[in-house]
Design a protein around this motif. Structure first.
Motif, PDB file in Angstrom:
ATOM      1  N   ARG A 114     -30.594   6.183   0.228  1.00 35.26           N
ATOM      2  CA  ARG A 114     -30.017   7.163  -0.684  1.00 35.26           C
ATOM      3  C   ARG A 114     -28.738   7.740  -0.096  1.00 35.26           C
ATOM      4  NH1 ARG A 114     -32.599  13.053  -2.302  1.00 35.26           N
ATOM      5  NH2 ARG A 114     -30.988  13.669  -3.793  1.00 35.26           N
ATOM      6  N   LEU A 115     -27.678   7.751  -0.881  1.00 35.47           N
ATOM      7  CA  LEU A 115     -26.387   8.274  -0.445  1.00 35.47           C
ATOM      8  C   LEU A 115     -25.872   9.305  -1.436  1.00 35.47           C
ATOM      9  CD1 LEU A 115     -24.481   5.021   0.633  1.00 35.47           C
ATOM     10  CD2 LEU A 115     -25.157   6.887   2.154  1.00 35.47           C
ATOM     11  N   LEU A 116     -25.353  10.397  -0.914  1.00 38.09           N
ATOM     12  CA  LEU A 116     -24.602  11.352  -1.726  1.00 38.09           C
ATOM     13  C   LEU A 116     -23.153  11.269  -1.279  1.00 38.09           C
ATOM     14  CD1 LEU A 116     -24.152  13.661  -3.695  1.00 38.09           C
ATOM     15  CD2 LEU A 116     -24.887  15.259  -1.902  1.00 38.09           C
ATOM     16  N   LEU A 117     -22.258  10.906  -2.199  1.00 37.14           N
ATOM     17  CA  LEU A 117     -20.839  10.735  -1.905  1.00 37.14           C
ATOM     18  C   LEU A 117     -20.063  11.881  -2.537  1.00 37.14           C
ATOM     19  CD1 LEU A 117     -20.679   6.929  -2.795  1.00 37.14           C
ATOM     20  CD2 LEU A 117     -21.162   7.965  -0.555  1.00 37.14           C
ATOM     21  N   SER A 153     -28.332  20.671  -0.163  1.00 34.07           N
ATOM     22  CA  SER A 153     -29.773  20.784  -0.423  1.00 34.07           C
ATOM     23  C   SER A 153     -30.394  19.388  -0.444  1.00 34.07           C
ATOM     24  CB  SER A 153     -30.017  21.493  -1.752  1.00 34.07           C
ATOM     25  OG  SER A 153     -29.466  20.738  -2.823  1.00 34.07           O
ATOM     26  N   GLY A 154     -31.701  19.347  -0.464  1.00 34.42           N
ATOM     27  CA  GLY A 154     -32.386  18.052  -0.532  1.00 34.42           C
ATOM     28  C   GLY A 154     -32.762  17.493   0.817  1.00 34.42           C
ATOM     29  N   ASP A 155     -32.553  18.283   1.891  1.00 33.73           N
ATOM     30  CA  ASP A 155     -32.986  17.894   3.236  1.00 33.73           C
ATOM     31  C   ASP A 155     -32.455  16.522   3.649  1.00 33.73           C
ATOM     32  OD1 ASP A 155     -34.282  18.256   5.650  1.00 33.73           O
ATOM     33  OD2 ASP A 155     -36.143  17.336   4.968  1.00 33.73           O
ATOM     34  N   PRO A 156     -31.139  16.331   3.689  1.00 40.08           N
ATOM     35  CA  PRO A 156     -30.590  15.042   4.128  1.00 40.08           C
ATOM     36  C   PRO A 156     -30.914  14.770   5.594  1.00 40.08           C
ATOM     37  CG  PRO A 156     -28.840  16.672   3.946  1.00 40.08           C
ATOM     38  CD  PRO A 156     -30.071  17.293   3.342  1.00 40.08           C
ATOM     39  N   ASP A 157     -31.069  13.499   5.918  1.00 35.99           N
ATOM     40  CA  ASP A 157     -31.341  13.113   7.308  1.00 35.99           C
ATOM     41  C   ASP A 157     -30.087  13.223   8.166  1.00 35.99           C
ATOM     42  OD1 ASP A 157     -34.200  12.033   7.183  1.00 35.99           O
ATOM     43  OD2 ASP A 157     -33.224  10.954   5.547  1.00 35.99           O
ATOM     44  N   PHE A 158     -28.926  13.083   7.536  1.00 36.52           N
ATOM     45  CA  PHE A 158     -27.663  13.198   8.256  1.00 36.52           C
ATOM     46  C   PHE A 158     -26.559  13.590   7.295  1.00 36.52           C
ATOM     47  CE2 PHE A 158     -28.044  11.616  12.637  1.00 36.52           C
ATOM     48  CZ  PHE A 158     -26.919  12.211  13.205  1.00 36.52           C
ATOM     49  N   VAL A 159     -25.598  14.351   7.820  1.00 39.34           N
ATOM     50  CA  VAL A 159     -24.393  14.697   7.066  1.00 39.34           C
ATOM     51  C   VAL A 159     -23.196  14.166   7.847  1.00 39.34           C
ATOM     52  CG1 VAL A 159     -22.951  16.557   6.160  1.00 39.34           C
ATOM     53  CG2 VAL A 159     -25.457  16.761   6.084  1.00 39.34           C
ATOM     54  N   LEU A 160     -22.304  13.464   7.163  1.00 42.30           N
ATOM     55  CA  LEU A 160     -21.087  12.977   7.786  1.00 42.30           C
ATOM     56  C   LEU A 160     -19.905  13.795   7.284  1.00 42.30           C
ATOM     57  CD1 LEU A 160     -22.955  10.596   8.490  1.00 42.30           C
ATOM     58  CD2 LEU A 160     -21.007   9.077   8.147  1.00 42.30           C
ATOM     59  N   ASP A 161     -19.247  14.463   8.209  1.00 41.66           N
ATOM     60  CA  ASP A 161     -18.059  15.257   7.890  1.00 41.66           C
ATOM     61  C   ASP A 161     -16.817  14.400   8.125  1.00 41.66           C
ATOM     62  OD1 ASP A 161     -15.901  17.058   7.835  1.00 41.66           O
ATOM     63  OD2 ASP A 161     -16.250  17.575   9.947  1.00 41.66           O
ATOM     64  N   ALA A 186     -22.154  25.555   8.166  1.00 45.40           N
ATOM     65  CA  ALA A 186     -23.298  25.523   7.247  1.00 45.40           C
ATOM     66  C   ALA A 186     -24.374  24.565   7.744  1.00 45.40           C
ATOM     67  CB  ALA A 186     -22.829  25.115   5.850  1.00 45.40           C
ATOM     68  N   CYS A 187     -23.968  23.405   8.276  1.00 41.62           N
ATOM     69  CA  CYS A 187     -24.941  22.436   8.794  1.00 41.62           C
ATOM     70  C   CYS A 187     -25.697  23.011   9.982  1.00 41.62           C
ATOM     71  CB  CYS A 187     -24.235  21.143   9.186  1.00 41.62           C
ATOM     72  SG  CYS A 187     -23.666  20.143   7.797  1.00 41.62           S
ATOM     73  N   VAL A 188     -24.984  23.708  10.866  1.00 39.32           N
ATOM     74  CA  VAL A 188     -25.641  24.335  12.017  1.00 39.32           C
ATOM     75  C   VAL A 188     -26.614  25.403  11.531  1.00 39.32           C
ATOM     76  CG1 VAL A 188     -25.279  25.773  14.060  1.00 39.32           C
ATOM     77  CG2 VAL A 188     -23.752  23.837  13.613  1.00 39.32           C
ATOM     78  N   ARG A 189     -26.176  26.192  10.570  1.00 39.33           N
ATOM     79  CA  ARG A 189     -27.023  27.264  10.038  1.00 39.33           C
ATOM     80  C   ARG A 189     -28.276  26.711   9.369  1.00 39.33           C
ATOM     81  NH1 ARG A 189     -23.497  29.144   7.015  1.00 39.33           N
ATOM     82  NH2 ARG A 189     -24.218  28.423   4.985  1.00 39.33           N
ATOM     83  N   ARG A 190     -28.145  25.574   8.692  1.00 36.68           N
ATOM     84  CA  ARG A 190     -29.279  24.971   7.987  1.00 36.68           C
ATOM     85  C   ARG A 190     -30.111  24.049   8.880  1.00 36.68           C
ATOM     86  NH1 ARG A 190     -29.015  24.160   2.207  1.00 36.68           N
ATOM     87  NH2 ARG A 190     -27.529  25.603   1.245  1.00 36.68           N
ATOM     88  N   GLY A 191     -29.659  23.823  10.086  1.00 44.65           N
ATOM     89  CA  GLY A 191     -30.397  22.935  10.983  1.00 44.65           C
ATOM     90  C   GLY A 191     -30.269  21.470  10.622  1.00 44.65           C
ATOM     91  N   LEU A 192     -29.145  21.082   9.994  1.00 45.10           N
ATOM     92  CA  LEU A 192     -28.933  19.693   9.587  1.00 45.10           C
ATOM     93  C   LEU A 192     -28.185  18.923  10.666  1.00 45.10           C
ATOM     94  CD1 LEU A 192     -27.813  20.236   5.871  1.00 45.10           C
ATOM     95  CD2 LEU A 192     -30.088  19.581   6.698  1.00 45.10           C
ATOM     96  N   LYS A 193     -28.550  17.681  10.845  1.00 45.99           N
ATOM     97  CA  LYS A 193     -27.822  16.818  11.766  1.00 45.99           C
ATOM     98  C   LYS A 193     -26.485  16.450  11.132  1.00 45.99           C
ATOM     99  CE  LYS A 193     -31.984  14.725  13.764  1.00 45.99           C
ATOM    100  NZ  LYS A 193     -32.742  13.461  13.939  1.00 45.99           N
ATOM    101  N   VAL A 194     -25.414  16.634  11.899  1.00 42.71           N
ATOM    102  CA  VAL A 194     -24.087  16.374  11.357  1.00 42.71           C
ATOM    103  C   VAL A 194     -23.256  15.650  12.398  1.00 42.71           C
ATOM    104  CG1 VAL A 194     -23.213  18.625  12.092  1.00 42.71           C
ATOM    105  CG2 VAL A 194     -22.057  17.408  10.247  1.00 42.71           C
ATOM    106  N   LEU A 195     -22.406  14.742  11.941  1.00 41.93           N
ATOM    107  CA  LEU A 195     -21.441  14.042  12.784  1.00 41.93           C
ATOM    108  C   LEU A 195     -20.071  14.254  12.164  1.00 41.93           C
ATOM    109  CD1 LEU A 195     -20.690  12.075  15.088  1.00 41.93           C
ATOM    110  CD2 LEU A 195     -21.132  10.196  13.494  1.00 41.93           C
ATOM    111  N   SER A 196     -19.110  14.688  12.973  1.00 40.08           N
ATOM    112  CA  SER A 196     -17.801  15.053  12.442  1.00 40.08           C
ATOM    113  C   SER A 196     -16.719  14.106  12.946  1.00 40.08           C
ATOM    114  CB  SER A 196     -17.456  16.490  12.855  1.00 40.08           C
ATOM    115  OG  SER A 196     -16.179  16.868  12.397  1.00 40.08           O
ATOM    116  N   ALA A 197     -15.782  13.763  12.063  1.00 36.34           N
ATOM    117  CA  ALA A 197     -14.620  12.956  12.439  1.00 36.34           C
ATOM    118  C   ALA A 197     -13.432  13.879  12.666  1.00 36.34           C
ATOM    119  CB  ALA A 197     -14.294  11.948  11.339  1.00 36.34           C
ATOM    120  N   THR A 198     -12.708  13.659  13.743  1.00 34.40           N
ATOM    121  CA  THR A 198     -11.505  14.432  14.008  1.00 34.40           C
ATOM    122  C   THR A 198     -10.289  13.602  13.569  1.00 34.40           C
ATOM    123  OG1 THR A 198     -11.324  13.633  16.299  1.00 34.40           O
ATOM    124  CG2 THR A 198     -12.668  15.591  15.902  1.00 34.40           C
TER     125      THR A 198
END
Length: 468
Positions: free
Chosen positions: A127-130, A190-198, A212-224
């Protein structure tokens, strides 16, 4: 001629036979797909959750049919298992199952995000949210993963969804033409994603998303920043606290600390390479340079253009996908450590430079580098070794074992002590250098002269052309 004709005929027959064999194999799989669909529908009648997806466009019998399949059963489908067979062989069936039942959100679908999303899809993410508010432009085709000229002017999110449905139709794809901000946070995260890509390149939005990801406890990977760079070997994954030579991550780091009290703990993809170009000047219709903020469609978003070699953002995206996939599959990967040297080392070398200038020239007024610029000269140009030392036996902190006998001196004594005119030498070598002339070095040591001047020329281009 007759033998040549026979040979060509045999080759043609072999190709035709191979094509027929492949077609028969695919046709044999299709009844299995129909059986799988039936099983999934039966499972659905028992109340189990399912994914809905459009059927493969290449098969007329299924073209207008919508099939439903429990995500747990996806790998039992013959076509899906064959498409993902290399992943299954790499991760193992159970680990690939975790990927197939995962949910990943990708925000920002340009050169980085489109490639990241594409490989997540091709690797079987269920499942992907784009998410992206922007449209495909003609100038973005040099780095976008799937967009064509026919897609120019269409929302990036819808463009990806259209192309993705023909690559892996089993994936449940939700596309939102939406700008991430506080008002859309709940809808997107919302929806408890397994990962968020910034994959956002705007500081305000990026900071808000990461907080927001830190506050919600979501795993996130960010691109610089991926723009204005050309060396793929310098790309790394590390904590935000460890990223260097990147103005975007520096700004994000400062804002997260100041506005949200977040010091680190966020993995980022970044390049150790200094940016090779600056933001281009913004010119209006009459050709005159104007204020970019007067033309912002969305407040806070960059209007000026940064030159981009399309391969680098694509590699950023591929690295992000690899990182997420291995995490989802719980596959252990040992990342290469980023060595951050103690700033005291650079302060010592900076102070030695000042003292040396005062001793030789009677003043340090022509020292045009600060501690951070000394770090660039020492680490990036000379790799922590004497300019006369061509060996690279030691890396990491080992390169500082001889720090007590190193110092920075001017290469050309007629020019100021700038980043493009400083070399790192041992004390004895520095004394010898001060007692000779560049003309003597050029005549007696032509290879050394060429190597140093080439390195300093790089500093002139590499350092002073960085994004300010």
């Amino acid at each position: 001629m007759q033998e040549k004709a026979k040979c060509l005929a045999l080759i043609g027959a072999g190709a035709l036979l191979g094509s027929i064999t492949a077609t028969v194999a695919v046709l044999k799989l299709l009844p299995t797909r129909e059986a799988t669909v039936k099983r999934s529908n039966d499972a659905n009648s028992n109340g189990k959750s399912v994914f809905s997806a459009p059927a493969a466009e290449g098969n007329a019998s299924l073209k207008e049919e919508t099939y439903k399949m429990d995500p747990v059963d996806l790998l039992k489908d013959d076509i899906v298992s064959e498409q993902l067979t290399r992943n299954i062989q790499f991760f193992g069936f159970d680990a690939q199952q975790k990927v197939t039942t995962s949910y990943v959100v990708v925000i920002g679908l340009g050169g980085v995000g489109s490639h990241a999303a594409s490989m997540l899809l091709r690797s079987g993410v269920g499942r992907l949210l784009l998410v992206d508010f922007d449209q495909v432009s003609l100038s973005s085709l040099n780095r976008h993963a799937v967009a064509t000229r026919k897609d120019v002017g269409t929302p990036k999110a819808l463009c990806l969804k259209k192309h993705f449905s023909s690559i892996y139709p089993e994936c449940h794809i939700d596309a939102k033409v939406l700008l991430y901000d506080a008002s859309s946070e709940e809808e997107i995260l919302s929806g408890d994603p397994d990962f968020v890509l910034d994959c956002i390149d705007n500081i305000d939005t990026k900071v808000a998303l990461l907080a927001a990801c830190v506050r919600r406890g979501l795993k996130v990977l960010s691109a610089t920043g991926a723009g204005a760079r050309a060396d793929p070997t310098r790309i790394r994954v590390a904590d935000l606290r460890e990223s260097t030579n990147d103005p975007l991550s520096r700004s994000v780091r400062q804002r997260l600390r100041r506005d949200h009290g977040i010091e680190g703990g966020i993995p980022v993809v970044f390049s150790l390479e200094k940016p090779k170009a600056k933001l281009l000047p913004f010119k209006g219709a009459n050709g005159d340079e104007e204020n970019p903020s007067d033309y912002q469609v969305v407040p806070g978003f960059r209007v000026r253009i940064i030159p981009v070699l399309g391969t680098i953002p694509a590699i950023f995206g591929q690295i992000m996908a690899s990182y997420v996939l291995t995490k989802l599959a719980e596959f252990q990967v040992q990342m290469e450590p980023i060595v951050n040297f103690d700033m005291d080392h650079y302060r010592v070398l900076h102070q030695r430079l000042i003292e040396h200038e005062e001793l030789i020239y009677g003043t340090s007024i022509q020292v045009q580098v600060d501690v951070e610029e000394v770090m660039y000269v020492v680490k990036e140009l000379w790799h922590g070794r004497s300019a006369r030392d061509e060996t690279r036996k030691e890396v990491g902190r080992g390169m500082w074992r001889s720090v007590n006998e190193l110092m920075l001196v001017r290469w050309d004594k007629s020019k100021p002590a700038s980043a493009s005119n400083l070399i790192l030498l041992k004390f004895t070598e520095a004394d010898e250098h001060e007692s000779t002339t560049l003309e003597d070095v050029k005549e007696n040591e032509p290879e050394f002269f060429t190597r140093v001047t080439s390195r300093l020329k790089r500093a002139e281009l590499d350092y002073y052309e960085q994004i300010m």
